[in-house]
Enzyme design. Structure first.
Site, PDB file in Angstrom:
ATOM      1  CG  ASP A 114      22.641  47.636  25.580  1.00 59.74           C
ATOM      2  OD1 ASP A 114      23.775  47.441  25.329  1.00 59.74           O
ATOM      3  OD2 ASP A 114      21.721  47.990  24.998  1.00 59.74           O
ATOM      4  CG  HIS A 296      26.888  43.781  26.888  1.00 59.44           C
ATOM      5  ND1 HIS A 296      27.068  45.362  27.321  1.00 59.44           N
ATOM      6  CD2 HIS A 296      25.544  43.834  26.238  1.00 59.44           C
ATOM      7  CE1 HIS A 296      25.863  45.805  26.839  1.00 59.44           C
ATOM      8  NE2 HIS A 296      25.096  45.303  26.409  1.00 59.44           N
TER       9      HIS A 296
END
Length: 321
Positions: A114, A296
């Site tokens: 991320d 994610h």
């Protein structure tokens, strides 16, 4: 040590932290494994913590690495400077270089997830001689483009897009997330979330206020308590200030050629909202791309599979030397 159990993994222990002074700040650093030439630095994303890598640390130590896992500035017990500009990409990458200096390493392998991946991409561009290999998860390199990020994002995604909101309404989201820390993190750290069109409003604020979580948790309550207690102590402003430097970073990188020649591994989550990059190999020609069937939060959703992919790739790289 923090004991952690997971249905798919044996009980593991998370290292105790050390506070290290580097680059004008103090970083809370968790390390494991013996110091040697095989150093690997794990860089978390938003709104995470070094603890996000709890399942990767033992596997990397077993493979012979000295594993260094900082809470980056603005997170955990690391420094939270008051000036927004102290969270720009020069400072964030400078922290990692200074961390290598502290341990006496010229280079290391860097793994980012991320926002941590964004920092690692830029580290390889700004300090290429300090990086040996790049492994990034979830976020491919974002091409700079001809217009500053916030302006472009507002035009494409609207004023409620959280990147834009963080910049245009400073302090608003910070306060709402801090007032609902536990609920926000419990609602955010989920997997198997049913696909649905974006709801009106700002996504992060919606999650902080939602009474019912969708999908399944990626962590136990014991694990979540580590994240919750960390953000209850630090607040969210430091971590959100990373977003408030998007346009500053755009200007800082204007003269830097966007090309890295390091061996590079990109791991995608097939169900992640972040799209794959069709041009990533143009930026990183020595690239291998792998996708896992998850969302994610790749290292926490599929820890065993993530470890296998990383270790196999590292082994292959070493065999090619």
């Amino acid at each position: 040590m923090i004991n952690v159990t997971n249905s798919n993994l044996n009980s593991i222990e998370f290292p105790e932290p050390t506070m290290i002074s580097v680059n004008g700040v103090e970083l809370e650093v968790f390390e494991a494994g013996k110091e040697n030439i095989k150093a690997i630095v794990l860089c978390h994303g938003f709104p995470e913590h070094a603890y996000s890598w709890r399942y990767q640390i033992p596997a990397l130590v077993e493979a012979g690495y000295h594993v260094i896992v900082p809470n980056q500035r603005g997170y955990g017990n690391s420094s939270c400077p008051s000036e927004v500009t102290e969270y720009d990409i020069a400072h964030l990458t400078g922290d990692l270089v200074a961390l290598l200096d502290h341990y006496g390493y010229q280079t290391a392998t860097f793994i980012g997830h991320d926002w941590g991946a964004n920092v690692v991409w830029h580290l390889a561009l700004l300090h290429p001689d300090r990086v040996s290999k790049v492994i990034n998860l979830a976020l491919p390199y974002q091409e700079r483009g001809e217009r500053p990020w916030v302006e472009l994002m507002e035009e494409v995604f609207g004023e409620d897009f959280y990147f834009v909101h963080f910049n245009k309404q400073p302090g608003v989201a910070d306060a709402i997330l801090e007032a609902n820390t536990g609920r926000f993190l419990r609602n955010l750290f989920r997997k198997n979330v049913p696909p649905a069109p974006p709801a009106p409003g700002m996504m992060m604020i919606n999650l902080a206020k939602a009474q019912q979580a969708l999908g399944d948790p990626i962590a136990t309550e014991e694990e979540l308590s580590v994240f919750i207690s960390a953000f209850e102590a630090s607040g969210f402003t430091g971590s959100i200030n990373w977003y408030r430097n998007l346009d500053r970073n755009w200007h800082l990188m204007s003269e830097v050629k966007p090309k890295i020649m390091h061996p590079t591994l990109m791991i995608y989550g097939e169900r992640d909202m972040i799209p794959k990059s069709p041009t990533l190999k143009d930026f990183a020609p020595n690239l291998e791309e792998i996708s896992l069937d998850c969302g994610h939060w790749i290292p926490q959703e599929m820890p065993e599979e993530t470890n296998h992919v990383i270790l196999k790739w590292l082994e292959d790289q070493d065999a090619e030397k």
